[in-house]
Design an enzyme around this catalytic site. Sequence first.
Site, PDB file in Angstrom:
ATOM      1  N   SER A  48       0.771  -1.164   0.012  1.00 30.82           N
ATOM      2  CA  SER A  48      -0.039  -0.077   0.096  1.00 30.82           C
ATOM      3  C   SER A  48       0.834   1.360  -0.063  1.00 30.82           C
ATOM      4  O   SER A  48       0.416   2.268  -0.309  1.00 30.82           O
ATOM      5  CB  SER A  48      -0.954   0.173   1.232  1.00 30.82           C
TER       6      SER A  48
ATOM      7  N   LYS B  38       0.476   4.973   6.704  1.00 30.94           N
ATOM      8  CA  LYS B  38      -0.266   5.658   5.773  1.00 30.94           C
ATOM      9  C   LYS B  38       0.135   7.100   5.852  1.00 30.94           C
ATOM     10  O   LYS B  38       0.998   7.441   6.778  1.00 30.94           O
ATOM     11  CB  LYS B  38      -1.873   5.781   5.907  1.00 30.94           C
TER      12      LYS B  38
END
Length: 184
Positions: free
Chosen positions: A38, A83
């Site tokens: 990711s 993230k």
Amino acid sequence: MIRFRGLVEVVKIVAIVFISAVLIRTFVFQPFVVEGSSMEPDFHNGEYLLVEKVSYRVNPPKRGDVVVFLYPRDPLLRTNYIKRIIGMPGETVHIEKGKVSINDKSLDEIYLKPGDQTFVDNDPNQVYEVTLSSKQFFVLGDNRQHSSDSREWGVLDAKYVIGRSSIVINPLSDFHAIASPSYH
């Protein structure tokens, strides 16, 4: 008697080392292993990072910081995610036609691979908008088509942030400090 004193000294040293390690891990640095794709191209599966925990006690996170946090939908809070902070407290995040805007201003995301766009539910026609409260962030993975992030599970409350990714330490060929991008 001399052997007993020597043993006591060894136990003291081991106790000091153990307590120091626990304090450092709890309040200063925490190891983190990247799992999944990711955050590619900047972070890869299996990379070992150090997460710095001190600076956010003094200064708030900034847009572009790569943070490690407790996944808010894990009821036991044992799952950590990594993230990038895109939306800051009080801002309105808007996603439309693959582009992210903050307070009606397009965000120039230089860290994305060319052609990588931000879609909601992988649907280029889906429009997404959220206004963040004073203690919320909007976070996205850099590999947008392969990321479970705020588009899927919602905004991130500040209380879940563990710290800022600061150093890639393994593999040694990728050893480097992690800098946040500047936005224009």
